[in-house]
Design a protein around this motif. Structure first.
Motif, PDB file in Angstrom:
ATOM      1  N   ILE A   1       1.017  -1.114  -0.122  1.00 56.49           N
ATOM      2  CA  ILE A   1       0.112   0.072   0.137  1.00 56.49           C
ATOM      3  C   ILE A   1       0.823   1.151   0.044  1.00 56.49           C
ATOM      4  O   ILE A   1       0.415   2.181  -0.726  1.00 56.49           O
ATOM      5  CB  ILE A   1      -0.932  -0.162   1.304  1.00 56.49           C
ATOM      6  N   ALA A   2       1.864   1.179   0.809  1.00 59.07           N
ATOM      7  CA  ALA A   2       2.728   2.405   0.842  1.00 59.07           C
ATOM      8  C   ALA A   2       3.578   2.674  -0.491  1.00 59.07           C
ATOM      9  O   ALA A   2       3.462   3.920  -0.917  1.00 59.07           O
ATOM     10  CB  ALA A   2       3.902   2.122   2.002  1.00 59.07           C
ATOM     11  N   GLU A   3       3.978   1.558  -1.185  1.00 61.56           N
ATOM     12  CA  GLU A   3       4.480   1.781  -2.524  1.00 61.56           C
ATOM     13  C   GLU A   3       3.331   2.340  -3.595  1.00 61.56           C
ATOM     14  O   GLU A   3       3.566   3.106  -4.223  1.00 61.56           O
ATOM     15  CB  GLU A   3       4.951   0.469  -3.009  1.00 61.56           C
ATOM     16  N   HIS A   4       2.152   1.902  -3.267  1.00 63.40           N
ATOM     17  CA  HIS A   4       0.955   2.405  -4.171  1.00 63.40           C
ATOM     18  C   HIS A   4       1.027   3.715  -3.969  1.00 63.40           C
ATOM     19  O   HIS A   4       0.819   4.762  -5.024  1.00 63.40           O
ATOM     20  CB  HIS A   4      -0.359   1.712  -4.109  1.00 63.40           C
ATOM     21  N   LEU A   5       1.005   4.160  -2.763  1.00 62.91           N
ATOM     22  CA  LEU A   5       0.713   5.578  -2.386  1.00 62.91           C
ATOM     23  C   LEU A   5       1.739   6.648  -2.925  1.00 62.91           C
ATOM     24  O   LEU A   5       1.710   7.733  -3.402  1.00 62.91           O
ATOM     25  CB  LEU A   5       0.580   6.040  -1.051  1.00 62.91           C
ATOM     26  N   GLN A   6       3.043   6.223  -2.724  1.00 59.99           N
ATOM     27  CA  GLN A   6       4.211   6.681  -3.612  1.00 59.99           C
ATOM     28  C   GLN A   6       3.995   6.923  -5.047  1.00 59.99           C
ATOM     29  O   GLN A   6       4.618   7.879  -5.483  1.00 59.99           O
ATOM     30  CB  GLN A   6       5.388   6.028  -3.034  1.00 59.99           C
ATOM     31  N   ASP A   7       3.599   5.930  -5.508  1.00 56.41           N
ATOM     32  CA  ASP A   7       3.594   5.721  -7.111  1.00 56.41           C
ATOM     33  C   ASP A   7       2.262   6.077  -7.840  1.00 56.41           C
ATOM     34  O   ASP A   7       2.009   5.292  -8.748  1.00 56.41           O
ATOM     35  CB  ASP A   7       4.060   4.076  -7.361  1.00 56.41           C
ATOM     36  N   VAL A   8       1.574   6.781  -7.208  1.00 56.41           N
ATOM     37  CA  VAL A   8      -0.034   7.250  -7.911  1.00 56.41           C
ATOM     38  C   VAL A   8       0.353   7.672  -9.118  1.00 56.41           C
ATOM     39  O   VAL A   8      -0.652   7.315 -10.089  1.00 56.41           O
ATOM     40  CB  VAL A   8      -0.658   8.233  -6.889  1.00 56.41           C
ATOM     41  N   THR A   9       1.201   8.776  -9.482  1.00 59.19           N
ATOM     42  CA  THR A   9       1.127   9.373 -10.624  1.00 59.19           C
ATOM     43  C   THR A   9       1.878   8.170 -11.727  1.00 59.19           C
ATOM     44  O   THR A   9       1.422   7.979 -12.784  1.00 59.19           O
ATOM     45  CB  THR A   9       2.380  10.423 -10.477  1.00 59.19           C
ATOM     46  N   GLU A  10       2.852   7.362 -11.228  1.00 56.36           N
ATOM     47  CA  GLU A  10       3.474   6.452 -12.157  1.00 56.36           C
ATOM     48  C   GLU A  10       2.355   5.491 -12.735  1.00 56.36           C
ATOM     49  O   GLU A  10       2.362   5.184 -13.861  1.00 56.36           O
ATOM     50  CB  GLU A  10       4.613   5.766 -11.456  1.00 56.36           C
ATOM     51  N   ASP A  11       1.529   4.944 -11.595  1.00 54.04           N
ATOM     52  CA  ASP A  11       0.718   4.103 -12.000  1.00 54.04           C
ATOM     53  C   ASP A  11      -0.432   4.535 -12.830  1.00 54.04           C
ATOM     54  O   ASP A  11      -1.003   3.864 -13.721  1.00 54.04           O
ATOM     55  CB  ASP A  11      -0.129   3.484 -10.614  1.00 54.04           C
ATOM     56  N   LEU A  12      -0.803   5.656 -12.445  1.00 52.82           N
ATOM     57  CA  LEU A  12      -1.793   6.305 -13.416  1.00 52.82           C
ATOM     58  C   LEU A  12      -1.337   6.481 -15.234  1.00 52.82           C
ATOM     59  O   LEU A  12      -2.201   6.430 -15.805  1.00 52.82           O
ATOM     60  CB  LEU A  12      -2.492   7.649 -12.919  1.00 52.82           C
ATOM     61  N   GLY A  13       0.094   6.520 -15.023  1.00 54.81           N
ATOM     62  CA  GLY A  13       0.483   6.632 -16.479  1.00 54.81           C
ATOM     63  C   GLY A  13       0.365   5.357 -17.099  1.00 54.81           C
ATOM     64  O   GLY A  13       0.413   5.350 -18.441  1.00 54.81           O
ATOM     65  N   ARG A  14       0.343   4.432 -16.172  1.00 56.60           N
ATOM     66  CA  ARG A  14       0.111   3.081 -16.884  1.00 56.60           C
ATOM     67  C   ARG A  14      -1.428   2.848 -16.957  1.00 56.60           C
ATOM     68  O   ARG A  14      -1.915   1.399 -17.219  1.00 56.60           O
ATOM     69  CB  ARG A  14       0.849   1.971 -16.235  1.00 56.60           C
ATOM     70  N   ASP A  15      -2.268   3.635 -16.759  1.00 55.34           N
ATOM     71  CA  ASP A  15      -3.845   3.376 -16.680  1.00 55.34           C
ATOM     72  C   ASP A  15      -4.031   2.511 -15.531  1.00 55.34           C
ATOM     73  O   ASP A  15      -4.949   1.859 -15.511  1.00 55.34           O
ATOM     74  CB  ASP A  15      -4.270   2.936 -17.978  1.00 55.34           C
ATOM     75  N   ARG A  16      -3.655   2.664 -14.459  1.00 54.42           N
ATOM     76  CA  ARG A  16      -3.763   1.915 -12.999  1.00 54.42           C
ATOM     77  C   ARG A  16      -3.985   2.818 -12.011  1.00 54.42           C
ATOM     78  O   ARG A  16      -3.312   3.646 -11.787  1.00 54.42           O
ATOM     79  CB  ARG A  16      -2.724   0.865 -12.800  1.00 54.42           C
ATOM     80  N   ILE A  17      -4.816   2.347 -11.022  1.00 57.60           N
ATOM     81  CA  ILE A  17      -5.123   3.346  -9.788  1.00 57.60           C
ATOM     82  C   ILE A  17      -5.451   2.065  -8.786  1.00 57.60           C
ATOM     83  O   ILE A  17      -6.244   1.104  -8.968  1.00 57.60           O
ATOM     84  CB  ILE A  17      -6.519   4.038 -10.223  1.00 57.60           C
ATOM     85  N   TYR A  18      -4.632   2.178  -7.860  1.00 66.23           N
ATOM     86  CA  TYR A  18      -4.564   1.312  -6.670  1.00 66.23           C
ATOM     87  C   TYR A  18      -5.004   1.831  -5.400  1.00 66.23           C
ATOM     88  O   TYR A  18      -4.837   1.570  -4.230  1.00 66.23           O
ATOM     89  CB  TYR A  18      -3.129   0.708  -6.444  1.00 66.23           C
TER      90      TYR A  18
END
Length: 302
Positions: A179-196
């Motif tokens: 979860i902490a990693e997902h919070l750090q990487d919100v922008t990077e994940d959104l660039g891959r069309d993913r939202i955690y």
């Protein structure tokens, strides 16, 4: 005698330095370090396949026997990777083709590891190809059961300390770290069309996908990130007694995992929960202070 990683291994293993917590620190016995790095190499490679983040040149596809035309297709690569993974556990066969999977064979045999945790990590990356949003926290936690918890279970197996209670505590820590990693990487994940971030939590805090795409976080996004960070802190607190249940250098290793999660969450808080400009990363002094705090707590509990 120095050991030079085979071609195709170096770039993947080098990413260990970017993690929030030490993967295989120097103070561990050499055997543990080698085995933990073998597991890390597997986990990192399967994530890179799932994210489409493999090194250029097609070496990984060639190792796995994938047609170069499909080298950029994560599903085709995951299929071939899973097939090669099964060769790790086939004692009668010729062994796996990929260097990182060949490096995993001695670890699997030394500790009689089963395929299940490795297959869980593959399944998580398969899920990433199909599931881009999570409706509830429960759905996200089920994803973490595949994407994160197997790693902690493998650490316990490699160190010979697995028990039902330790597995339960380990799962809490690993889910918190994910979860902490997902919070750090919100922008990077959104660039891959993913939202955690769970959709029901986004609705509760009135956060839209457009809000997550902004250069900086508004008040609603910050409140949402703070809420999810609180969940991760609760999981870390639930899992921290794992540290006090073991001894010696393993205690220090597990303290590093917990401290890495705490320090990452502290960095997010220090950024005012604005994670959109880029991942807030903890400074090394903060990590060391958190390690000391976790060890003091473990000593009191022990």
């Amino acid at each position: 005698m120095s050991r030079t990683p085979p071609a195709g291994r170096t770039g993947t293993l080098d990413k260990a330095a970017d993690e929030n917590f030490p993967v295989a620190p120097f103070f561990l016995p050499r055997g543990w370090r080698d085995d933990l790095m073998a597991v890390y190499g597997f986990a990192r490679l399967v994530d890179d396949i799932g994210d489409g983040d493999l090194a250029p040149g097609g070496a990984d596809a060639a190792h796995l026997g994938v047609d170069p035309a499909q080298a950029d297709d994560p599903t085709a690569m995951l299929d071939a990777f899973e097939t090669d993974l099964h060769r790790v556990f086939d004692a009668a066969g010729d062994g796996p083709r990929h260097p990182l999977l060949r490096a995993l064979v001695p670890t699997v045999r030394r500790h009689a590891l089963t395929p299940d945790p490795f297959l869980g990590l593959v399944a998580a990356n398969r899920q990433d190809q199909k599931v881009r949003r999570y409706a509830t926290y429960e759905e996200l936690a089920a994803y973490c059961e595949l994407s994160a918890n197997p790693v902690g279970r493998l650490v316990l197996s490699i160190t010979g300390t697995s028990s039902p209670e330790r597995v339960r505590r380990s799962d809490a820590v690993c889910t918190a770290l994910q979860i902490a990693e997902h919070l750090q990487d919100v922008t990077e994940d959104l660039g891959r069309d993913r939202i955690y971030l769970p959709a029901d939590d986004m609705a509760r805090f009135r956060v839209t996908e457009a809000d997550l795409a902004a250069p900086t976080a508004n008040a609603s996004v910050r409140a949402l990130i703070a809420y999810e960070a609180g969940r991760a802190r609760e999981l870390l607190a639930e899992g921290t007694p794992l540290v006090g249940s073991v001894h010696g250098r393993l205690r220090l290793l597990l303290a590093g995992f917990v401290a890495g999660g705490r320090a990452a969450l502290d960095a997010i808080a220090a950024a005012g929960f604005d994670v959109l400009p880029g991942p807030p990363r903890p400074a090394k002094p903060r990590l060391l202070r958190e390690v000391a705090a976790v060890l003091r707590s473990a000593h009191r509990e022990g």
